[in-house]
Scaffold this active site. Structure first.
Site, PDB file in Angstrom:
ATOM      1  N   TYR A 147       0.797  -1.404  -0.167  1.00  5.05           N
ATOM      2  CA  TYR A 147       0.078   0.354   0.381  1.00  5.05           C
ATOM      3  C   TYR A 147       0.916   1.557  -0.023  1.00  5.05           C
ATOM      4  O   TYR A 147       0.398   2.418  -0.919  1.00  5.05           O
ATOM      5  CB  TYR A 147      -0.920   0.264   1.423  1.00  5.05           C
ATOM      6  CG  TYR A 147      -1.551   1.079   1.032  1.00  5.05           C
ATOM      7  CD1 TYR A 147      -3.186   0.777   0.918  1.00  5.05           C
ATOM      8  CD2 TYR A 147      -1.311   2.526   2.101  1.00  5.05           C
ATOM      9  CE1 TYR A 147      -4.628   1.663   1.148  1.00  5.05           C
ATOM     10  CE2 TYR A 147      -2.403   3.571   2.341  1.00  5.05           C
ATOM     11  CZ  TYR A 147      -4.148   2.761   2.032  1.00  5.05           C
ATOM     12  OH  TYR A 147      -4.491   4.255   1.913  1.00  5.05           O
ATOM     13  N   GLY A 178      -4.926  11.261   6.715  1.00  2.52           N
ATOM     14  CA  GLY A 178      -4.180  10.538   7.476  1.00  2.52           C
ATOM     15  C   GLY A 178      -5.500   9.630   7.613  1.00  2.52           C
ATOM     16  O   GLY A 178      -5.662   9.136   6.814  1.00  2.52           O
ATOM     17  N   TYR A 179      -5.259   8.928   8.621  1.00  7.55           N
ATOM     18  CA  TYR A 179      -6.750   8.088   9.256  1.00  7.55           C
ATOM     19  C   TYR A 179      -7.510   8.502   8.921  1.00  7.55           C
ATOM     20  O   TYR A 179      -7.850   9.303  10.131  1.00  7.55           O
ATOM     21  CB  TYR A 179      -5.908   7.512  10.313  1.00  7.55           C
ATOM     22  CG  TYR A 179      -5.368   6.334  10.265  1.00  7.55           C
ATOM     23  CD1 TYR A 179      -4.876   4.696  10.494  1.00  7.55           C
ATOM     24  CD2 TYR A 179      -3.106   7.018  10.412  1.00  7.55           C
ATOM     25  CE1 TYR A 179      -4.404   4.428   9.950  1.00  7.55           C
ATOM     26  CE2 TYR A 179      -2.412   5.468  10.276  1.00  7.55           C
ATOM     27  CZ  TYR A 179      -2.452   4.774   9.588  1.00  7.55           C
ATOM     28  OH  TYR A 179      -1.782   3.893   9.173  1.00  7.55           O
TER      29      TYR A 179
HETATM   30  N1  CAA Z   1       4.624  -1.064  14.383  1.00  6.38           N
HETATM   31  C1  CAA Z   1       5.384  -1.910  15.176  1.00  6.38           C
HETATM   32  N2  CAA Z   1       4.996  -3.556  15.357  1.00  6.38           N
HETATM   33  C2  CAA Z   1       3.973  -3.909  14.640  1.00  6.38           C
HETATM   34  C3  CAA Z   1       2.329  -2.444  14.337  1.00  6.38           C
HETATM   35  C4  CAA Z   1       3.201  -2.031  14.576  1.00  6.38           C
HETATM   36  N3  CAA Z   1       2.546  -0.622  13.646  1.00  6.38           N
HETATM   37  N4  CAA Z   1       1.810  -3.352  14.271  1.00  6.38           N
HETATM   38  C5  CAA Z   1       1.918  -4.925  14.533  1.00  6.38           C
HETATM   39  N5  CAA Z   1       2.854  -5.077  15.059  1.00  6.38           N
HETATM   40  C6  CAA Z   1       3.630  -6.035  15.961  1.00  6.38           C
HETATM   41  C7  CAA Z   1       2.445  -7.034  16.525  1.00  6.38           C
HETATM   42  O1  CAA Z   1       2.993  -6.030  17.559  1.00  6.38           O
HETATM   43  C8  CAA Z   1       2.980  -7.969  16.425  1.00  6.38           C
HETATM   44  O2  CAA Z   1       4.635  -8.099  17.456  1.00  6.38           O
HETATM   45  P1  CAA Z   1       4.462  -9.168  18.507  1.00  6.38           P
HETATM   46  O3  CAA Z   1       3.811 -10.734  16.994  1.00  6.38           O
HETATM   47  O4  CAA Z   1       5.384  -9.548  19.141  1.00  6.38           O
HETATM   48  O5  CAA Z   1       3.654  -9.836  19.126  1.00  6.38           O
HETATM   49  C9  CAA Z   1       3.190  -8.656  15.149  1.00  6.38           C
HETATM   50  O6  CAA Z   1       3.864  -7.228  14.495  1.00  6.38           O
HETATM   51  C10 CAA Z   1       2.239  -8.724  14.879  1.00  6.38           C
HETATM   52  O7  CAA Z   1       2.965 -10.556  14.428  1.00  6.38           O
HETATM   53  P2  CAA Z   1       1.167 -11.347  13.808  1.00  6.38           P
HETATM   54  O8  CAA Z   1       2.497 -12.241  12.958  1.00  6.38           O
HETATM   55  O9  CAA Z   1       0.403 -11.521  14.332  1.00  6.38           O
HETATM   56  O10 CAA Z   1       0.416 -10.362  12.565  1.00  6.38           O
HETATM   57  P3  CAA Z   1      -0.227 -11.119  11.244  1.00  6.38           P
HETATM   58  O11 CAA Z   1       0.413 -11.853   9.998  1.00  6.38           O
HETATM   59  O12 CAA Z   1      -1.769 -11.061  12.797  1.00  6.38           O
HETATM   60  O13 CAA Z   1      -0.916  -8.923  10.888  1.00  6.38           O
HETATM   61  C11 CAA Z   1      -1.047  -7.425  11.074  1.00  6.38           C
HETATM   62  C12 CAA Z   1      -1.942  -7.849  12.052  1.00  6.38           C
HETATM   63  C13 CAA Z   1      -2.047  -7.521   9.784  1.00  6.38           C
HETATM   64  C14 CAA Z   1      -0.409  -6.162  11.048  1.00  6.38           C
HETATM   65  C15 CAA Z   1      -2.299  -6.600  12.082  1.00  6.38           C
HETATM   66  O14 CAA Z   1      -1.780  -6.305  13.236  1.00  6.38           O
HETATM   67  C16 CAA Z   1      -2.720  -4.318  11.442  1.00  6.38           C
HETATM   68  O15 CAA Z   1      -3.834  -5.215  10.522  1.00  6.38           O
HETATM   69  N6  CAA Z   1      -2.464  -3.534  11.672  1.00  6.38           N
HETATM   70  C17 CAA Z   1      -2.666  -2.628  11.376  1.00  6.38           C
HETATM   71  C18 CAA Z   1      -1.843  -1.854   9.719  1.00  6.38           C
HETATM   72  C19 CAA Z   1      -2.003  -0.878   9.248  1.00  6.38           C
HETATM   73  O16 CAA Z   1      -1.973   0.461  10.207  1.00  6.38           O
HETATM   74  N7  CAA Z   1      -2.639  -0.603   8.593  1.00  6.38           N
HETATM   75  C20 CAA Z   1      -3.479   0.752   8.075  1.00  6.38           C
HETATM   76  C21 CAA Z   1      -4.940   0.838   7.458  1.00  6.38           C
HETATM   77  S1  CAA Z   1      -6.092   2.099   7.139  1.00  6.38           S
HETATM   78  C22 CAA Z   1      -5.198   2.229   5.625  1.00  6.38           C
HETATM   79  O17 CAA Z   1      -4.138   1.783   5.148  1.00  6.38           O
HETATM   80  C23 CAA Z   1      -5.983   4.078   5.485  1.00  6.38           C
HETATM   81  C24 CAA Z   1      -5.124   5.212   5.361  1.00  6.38           C
HETATM   82  O18 CAA Z   1      -4.995   5.320   4.178  1.00  6.38           O
HETATM   83  C25 CAA Z   1      -3.904   5.945   6.479  1.00  6.38           C
END
Ligand code: CAA
Length: 240
Positions: A147, A178-179
């Site tokens: 993305y 932003g969000y």
């Molecule tokens: N920074 C650092 N670490 C992060 C993180 C971040 N922002 N988000 C997740 N993590 C870490 C978690 O704490 C976890 O760590 P641990 O393993 O130590 O517990 C790890 O990453 C997650 O690993 P998983 O293997 O469990 O991840 P997953 O395969 O289940 O995926 C995810 C989870 C998809 C990352 C989910 O957390 C998610 O959706 N995160 C949000 C991502 C995001 O912000 N997307 C924006 C969407 S909105 C948008 O895009 C509109 C716009 O233009 C602003």
């Protein structure tokens, strides 16, 4: 006569607010959507804005859809490339399919949307191109290699189009929201979303209408000297 505006992904989320705001500002609006017929029907019932179904990732479908809009409503003078998707995953888990889906929609989709409209804008010596990028194209984002790459690429498109269109009275600008409180952001796990909101100095998500008002300004005659620029609308979360 009212100018014709096309908004891709224009029936839901930020796009819905943009379609409504442009109509309110006096434009004849066409709202494109890709798949959700129910939401599109509800949108037209509520707003009276016609919808047109095609997938922006498909060049032929985009060209045909745009030709239909122009046959129905007249030449498109304002195009808002808003359609976008997420397929979030940490990079080590991201599949080639997730990469390609996002690139095809968010990046190639902008090419497919603007390219068929561009020659007409050049001939008529007027056009407004607005591309909805993202804060995550500016700063990157965990789990969004795909993305963030497309949204950064969108800024490259706009800066290049700005140079090509300027002499023909066409401007091309981007908005980096932003969000914003939309389905896309609500799909982020609640805990993660709360952590994101904590990083926004304004202390809240943005409203779709706050982005729509930026679009209305960029589309207007008043914005003629803004070209190749990026409006950053993120509640102070990130400065460029
Ligand atoms: N920074 C650092 N670490 C992060 C993180 C971040 N922002 N988000 C997740 N993590 C870490 C978690 O704490 C976890 O760590 P641990 O393993 O130590 O517990 C790890 O990453 C997650 O690993 P998983 O293997 O469990 O991840 P997953 O395969 O289940 O995926 C995810 C989870 C998809 C990352 C989910 O957390 C998610 O959706 N995160 C949000 C991502 C995001 O912000 N997307 C924006 C969407 S909105 C948008 O895009 C509109 C716009 O233009 C602003």
């Amino acid at each position: 006569m009212a100018r014709v505006a096309l908004v891709t992904g224009g029936t839901r989320g930020i796009g819905e607010a943009i379609s409504k705001a442009l109509k309110e500002a006096g434009y004849t609006v066409a709202a494109n959507y890709a798949g959700n017929d129910e939401a599109a029907g509800k949108f037209t019932d509520e707003t009276g804005i016609p919808t047109y179904k095609w997938n922006v990732a498909d060049y032929e479908a985009s060209a045909a859809g745009i030709a239909k809009v122009e046959a129905d409503l007249g030449p498109i003078e304002v195009v808002v490339a808003n359609a976008g998707i997420t397929r979030d995953a940490p990079f080590h888990k991201m599949t080639p399919e997730q990469w390609h889906q996002v690139v095809d929609t968010n990046l190639t989709g902008v090419f497919n949307t603007v390219h068929p409209i561009w020659p007409g804008m050049r001939e008529r010596k007027f056009g407004r191109v607005v591309v909805i990028s993202s804060i995550n194209g500016q700063k990157g984002q965990f789990a969004q290699v795909n993305y963030a790459a497309t949204k950064a690429g969108d800024l490259g498109i706009v800066k290049s189009l700005a140079q090509e269109g300027a002499r023909a009275g066409i401007t091309a600008n981007a908005i980096c929201p932003g969000y914003i409180a939309t389905e896309m952001v609500m799909a982020v796990p609640e805990k993660v979303r709360d952590a994101i909101i904590a990083q926004i100095p304004t202390g809240r998500l943005g409203e779709p209408e706050e982005i729509a008002r930026c679009v209305v300004f960029l589309a207007s005659d008043d914005a003629a000297f803004l070209n190749g620029s990026t409006i950053t609308a993120n509640g102070g979360q990130f400065f460029v």
